[in-house]
Design a protein around this motif. Structure first.
Motif, short mmCIF file in Angstrom:
data_model
loop_
_atom_site.label_atom_id
_atom_site.label_comp_id
_atom_site.label_asym_id
_atom_site.label_seq_id
_atom_site.Cartn_x
_atom_site.Cartn_y
_atom_site.Cartn_z
N TYR A 1 -32.42 -28.01 27.57
CA TYR A 1 -31.94 -29.38 27.70
C TYR A 1 -30.72 -29.32 28.64
O TYR A 1 -29.75 -28.62 28.34
CB TYR A 1 -31.53 -29.94 26.34
CG TYR A 1 -32.69 -30.09 25.38
CD1 TYR A 1 -33.42 -31.26 25.35
CD2 TYR A 1 -33.04 -29.06 24.53
CE1 TYR A 1 -34.48 -31.41 24.47
CE2 TYR A 1 -34.09 -29.20 23.63
CZ TYR A 1 -34.81 -30.38 23.61
OH TYR A 1 -35.86 -30.52 22.74
N ASP B 1 -44.20 -33.73 20.50
CA ASP B 1 -43.01 -34.50 20.84
C ASP B 1 -41.78 -33.72 20.40
O ASP B 1 -41.74 -33.19 19.28
CB ASP B 1 -43.04 -35.88 20.16
CG ASP B 1 -44.14 -36.76 20.71
OD1 ASP B 1 -44.45 -36.65 21.91
OD2 ASP B 1 -44.68 -37.57 19.94
N ARG C 1 -40.22 -37.49 29.89
CA ARG C 1 -38.79 -37.24 29.64
C ARG C 1 -38.05 -38.57 29.45
O ARG C 1 -38.25 -39.50 30.22
CB ARG C 1 -38.16 -36.49 30.82
CG ARG C 1 -38.65 -35.09 31.00
CD ARG C 1 -38.11 -34.51 32.32
NE ARG C 1 -38.53 -33.16 32.55
CZ ARG C 1 -39.67 -32.81 33.15
NH1 ARG C 1 -40.50 -33.75 33.57
NH2 ARG C 1 -39.97 -31.55 33.32
N GLN C 2 -37.16 -38.60 28.45
CA GLN C 2 -36.35 -39.79 28.20
C GLN C 2 -34.96 -39.35 27.75
O GLN C 2 -34.82 -38.31 27.11
CB GLN C 2 -36.98 -40.66 27.13
CG GLN C 2 -38.33 -41.21 27.53
CD GLN C 2 -38.95 -42.05 26.43
OE1 GLN C 2 -38.27 -42.48 25.52
NE2 GLN C 2 -40.24 -42.28 26.53
N GLY C 3 -33.96 -40.12 28.09
CA GLY C 3 -32.60 -39.82 27.66
C GLY C 3 -31.86 -41.11 27.32
O GLY C 3 -31.95 -42.09 28.04
N THR D 1 -42.28 -34.87 25.78
CA THR D 1 -43.53 -34.41 25.19
C THR D 1 -43.93 -33.11 25.88
O THR D 1 -43.93 -33.03 27.11
CB THR D 1 -44.66 -35.45 25.37
OG1 THR D 1 -44.24 -36.68 24.75
CG2 THR D 1 -45.95 -34.98 24.73
N THR E 1 -29.12 -38.28 23.44
CA THR E 1 -30.38 -37.88 22.79
C THR E 1 -31.43 -37.76 23.89
O THR E 1 -31.72 -38.74 24.60
CB THR E 1 -30.83 -38.91 21.75
OG1 THR E 1 -29.79 -39.06 20.77
CG2 THR E 1 -32.11 -38.46 21.06
N LEU E 2 -31.94 -36.54 24.05
CA LEU E 2 -32.97 -36.28 25.06
C LEU E 2 -34.29 -36.02 24.34
O LEU E 2 -34.32 -35.30 23.33
CB LEU E 2 -32.60 -35.08 25.92
CG LEU E 2 -31.24 -35.14 26.63
CD1 LEU E 2 -31.01 -33.87 27.46
CD2 LEU E 2 -31.15 -36.38 27.51
N SER E 3 -35.37 -36.58 24.85
CA SER E 3 -36.68 -36.37 24.24
C SER E 3 -37.74 -36.22 25.33
O SER E 3 -37.53 -36.63 26.47
CB SER E 3 -37.03 -37.54 23.31
OG SER E 3 -37.08 -38.74 24.04
N SER F 1 -37.22 -33.54 20.58
CA SER F 1 -36.01 -34.34 20.76
C SER F 1 -34.81 -33.48 20.41
O SER F 1 -34.89 -32.61 19.54
CB SER F 1 -36.06 -35.56 19.86
OG SER F 1 -34.91 -36.35 20.03
N TYR F 2 -33.69 -33.73 21.10
CA TYR F 2 -32.45 -33.01 20.80
C TYR F 2 -31.29 -33.95 21.08
O TYR F 2 -31.24 -34.62 22.12
CB TYR F 2 -32.34 -31.75 21.66
CG TYR F 2 -31.10 -30.96 21.34
CD1 TYR F 2 -31.01 -30.20 20.19
CD2 TYR F 2 -30.00 -31.00 22.19
CE1 TYR F 2 -29.86 -29.49 19.87
CE2 TYR F 2 -28.84 -30.29 21.88
CZ TYR F 2 -28.78 -29.54 20.72
OH TYR F 2 -27.64 -28.85 20.42
N GLY F 3 -30.35 -34.00 20.15
CA GLY F 3 -29.16 -34.83 20.32
C GLY F 3 -27.91 -33.97 20.31
O GLY F 3 -27.84 -32.97 19.60
#
Length: 146
Positions: free
Chosen positions: A97, A118, A60-62, A83, A79-81, A120-122
């Protein structure tokens, strides 16, 4: 004088039985049927297990950017991403999210068996939020086989 050969009897006597008794043959057949049923049950169990997805969120990354001040739009863009890792059969996962414990949106993703994807959502908030105290999360809400 010549001797006559001994008389031949018809039909000839049946040959002597050799080999296994009938009870032994029946036991072997019944054992083979039971073994086939057990193997079929185990194979069906493995097939069912292989068709059920097991999707988890990892990595998880933001990130965020702020446009705040009197000459800006006063927005915060996130932007959250992550795997998605599937160790089961192919299937769909509904992913949420979240920001500060509230779900911003949710999406459905297909993940093939024994693979990863992978995502991702912004999104932009119409507020000049201070992200340093914010928390984000990406979670699996549900999953189903394909």
């Amino acid at each position: 004088m010549s001797q006559r050969p001994p008389p031949t009897y018809y039909p000839p006597p049946p040959p002597q039985k050799s080999g296994m008794r009938t009870e032994v043959k029946v036991a072997i057949i019944v054992g083979a049927i039971v073994a086939v049923i057990i193997v079929a049950g185990v194979a069906a169990s493995f097939q069912q297990q292989a068709t059920t997805p097991n999707i988890e969120v990892t990595n998880r990354q933001g990130t965020y950017s702020r446009s705040c001040g009197s000459y800006y739009s006063n927005t915060t863009t996130w932007t959250l991403s992550a795997t998605l890792v599937n160790t089961g059969g192919r299937g769909y996962a509904e992913i949420a999210y979240q920001l500060n414990g509230a779900t911003v949106t949710s999406n459905n993703y297909f993940v093939n068996s024994q693979s990863s994807k992978d995502i991702s959502y912004g999104f932009t908030l119409n507020s000049c939020q201070d992200p340093t105290g914010s928390t984000y999360n990406i979670i699996v809400l549900s999953q189903r086989g394909a």
